[in-house]
Design an enzyme around this catalytic site. Structure first.
Site, mmCIF file in Angstrom:
data_model
loop_
_atom_site.group_PDB
_atom_site.id
_atom_site.type_symbol
_atom_site.label_atom_id
_atom_site.label_comp_id
_atom_site.label_asym_id
_atom_site.label_seq_id
_atom_site.Cartn_x
_atom_site.Cartn_y
_atom_site.Cartn_z
ATOM 1 N N HIS A 182 17.945 23.485 6.259
ATOM 2 C CA HIS A 182 18.907 24.027 7.400
ATOM 3 C C HIS A 182 19.897 22.629 7.383
ATOM 4 O O HIS A 182 21.116 22.643 8.003
ATOM 5 C CB HIS A 182 18.406 24.095 8.672
ATOM 6 N N ASP A 213 12.044 25.792 4.898
ATOM 7 C CA ASP A 213 12.929 24.778 5.323
ATOM 8 C C ASP A 213 12.967 23.588 4.754
ATOM 9 O O ASP A 213 12.987 22.422 5.325
ATOM 10 C CB ASP A 213 12.805 24.566 7.062
ATOM 11 N N SER A 286 16.364 15.630 11.505
ATOM 12 C CA SER A 286 15.941 16.734 10.746
ATOM 13 C C SER A 286 15.944 16.352 9.212
ATOM 14 O O SER A 286 16.971 15.738 8.836
ATOM 15 C CB SER A 286 16.976 17.799 10.658
#
Length: 495
Positions: A182, A213, A286
């Site tokens: 992402h 992911d 992230s």
């Protein structure tokens, strides 16, 4: 004569019992049967109590027993009359040599029984073998301090900048970087900032798996040090962990941010194993590493739980376990691309359609206000305006909606800035206005970009309603939902 108490007494009793069986005559006429047991006991008692001139007492006793057995046999009936009663099963010759061949000597004051012979004093028992004396050689590497860990890993950490946001990543092999899918979104190339922003490289996205992911990026010529994956199965609840990354993008500068916590729990969702931690994780972390107390990677920071407005949730972040990363990273290096299929929502009352990712949910409890939720404050709304009692034109409707947005910002003591406004016409005479504007507080840490599509029904005014499709994007949001929200808005189809 301790030795006689053993097998020799057994032999005598055994022979006595056999003799009793053989002495029973087949004839009904009773005959005088000698008392064999009394005879044997008398002979043995005499042998024990009467001193013998022969030093070999056991041999003498054995001879007497043999004579007794012969005497008993001479009194038995004719063997031919009783062919089944024989003595071949227990021959006396088998046992007598055994007794005489292995005499057990009388214990003396200087001779202890073998079973009680102690081990020599200089022979330690096996179970009490002393452990070797410790040496001065260290048996374990001292645990590094947090400052030492940061010094070890910071040059392996990179910031990834894409067309829709940015995130973190780290080098795991020469010229290869791993991050979240992402973070890279749908970009084929990204900008990779290393050495706290002092070096920039063009990164090629060579593998993406949106289901797990994860994504792998290749850079050339950076020669950055690599981080080592540890076995995440060895992580236990309560172990100390460290999160490192670039939260809030460049709002905090170009240096990475380090937070510390513990492994709080373990979670599993959609076949992915997560390590839950209370180390502070924010948008921008992230793709960054979650480290153990030796500076090894035990996970990739991916998600953070947040609550509804008024019910904040703190200290619940999730990192994909390093073992799950290791299992999938080989295929990503070879060019695996896994894209999750999107779903389509069609309004039953107003006949528009819009596409959204499979992990998002749709709430259409109110037909004129549909909420598409991606979590973590990621959302797209479709609002239908009833214009049956108004005389607004399309342009007037756009102005009214922007005025409402500006007033709301002022009421919240936020800034408002219109960034773009363009008219788009589609076949059938319909037109809509693509508008973007920013509202935010004075700190600038979470200024939001609002993207609005404002349109009237193609049959207006016969069908007197209009649409406003809105997506809000935090300016410093570094999660993947940035690109998703743009794609959702772009997918809106008017009836």
């Amino acid at each position: 004569m301790l030795a006689i108490k053993g097998p020799f007494w057994t032999l005598l009793l055994g022979l006595a019992l056999v003799g009793c069986v053989q002495a029973t005559p087949p004839s009904p006429t009773p005959t005088a049967t000698p008392d064999l047991e009394a005879t044997v006991e008398a002979i043995v008692a005499k042998a024990i109590t009467t001193p013998s001139a022969t030093p070999d007492a056991e041999a003498t006793l054995a001879a007497r027993v043999a004579a007794t057995v012969a005497a008993i046999a001479s009194q038995s009936p004719d063997p031919s009359a009783t062919p089944t009663a024989t003595m071949t099963s227990v021959p006396t010759a088998t046992f007598v040599p055994t007794v005489t061949a292995t005499p057990t000597p009388e214990p003396t004051a200087t001779t202890a029984p073998p079973t009680h012979t102690p081990l020599p004093p200089d022979t330690p028992l096996p179970t009490k073998t002393p452990l070797p004396e410790p040496t001065n050689t260290p048996t374990a590497t001292p645990t590094p301090s947090i400052a030492q860990i940061v010094d070890m890993v910071e040059n392996s950490l990179v910031q990834i900048v894409t067309s829709s946001g940015s995130g973190s990543g780290f080098v795991f092999e020469k010229d290869l970087i791993v991050t979240n899918a992402h973070v890279v979104g749908r970009d084929a190339t990204v900008e990779v900032l290393a050495h706290a922003g002092r070096a920039s490289y063009t990164g090629e996205v060579i593998g993406v798996d949106e289901e797990f992911d994860l994504a792998v990026i290749r850079i050339t010529g950076a020669a950055l040090p690599i981080l080592i994956f540890a076995d995440s199965d060895q992580v236990e609840i309560g172990h100390e962990v460290i999160a490192i990354g670039f939260p809030l993008g460049d709002a905090l500068g170009s240096s990475p941010t380090i937070t510390r916590g513990i492994a709080s729990s373990f979670r599993r969702d959609h076949d992915i194993n997560y390590i839950q931690t209370d180390a502070a994780i924010n948008p921008g972390n992230s793709g960054g590493p979650l480290l153990n107390d030796r500076g090894e990677v035990i996970g990739i920071n991916t998600l953070k739980f947040v609550g509804d407005i008024g019910s904040p949730i703190e200290g619940i972040g999730l990192a994909i376990s390093s073992n799950d990363v290791s299992e999938n990273i080989g295929a990503l290096k070879k060019g695996r691309f896994v894209r999750l299929p999107w779903q389509t929502y069609r309004s039953p009352d107003f006949d528009y359609t819009i596409n959204y990712p499979p992990t998002w949910t749709v709430d259409d409890s109110f037909s004129d206000f549909v909420f598409i939720d991606g979590g973590d404050y990621a959302s797209v709304t479709i609002q239908v305006f009833d214009l049956s009692e108004s005389f607004w034109t399309h342009d007037e409707l756009v102005e009214v909606l922007l005025e409402i947005a500006e007033e709301d910002a002022e009421d919240s003591r936020q800034t408002f800035k219109l960034t773009s406004s363009k008219e788009v016409r589609v076949p059938g005479g319909r037109k809509y206005q693509w508008v973007t504007y920013i509202t935010g507080d004075s700190t600038g840490f979470c200024s939001e970009h609002f993207i609005d599509i404002i349109a009237l029904h193609s049959d207006y005014p016969d069908e007197p309603y209009g649409y406003e499709v809105t997506a809000s994007i935090c300016e410093h949001s570094l999660d993947a939902y940035v690109s998703d929200r743009l794609d959702i808005v772009d997918s809106f189809k008017f009836p």
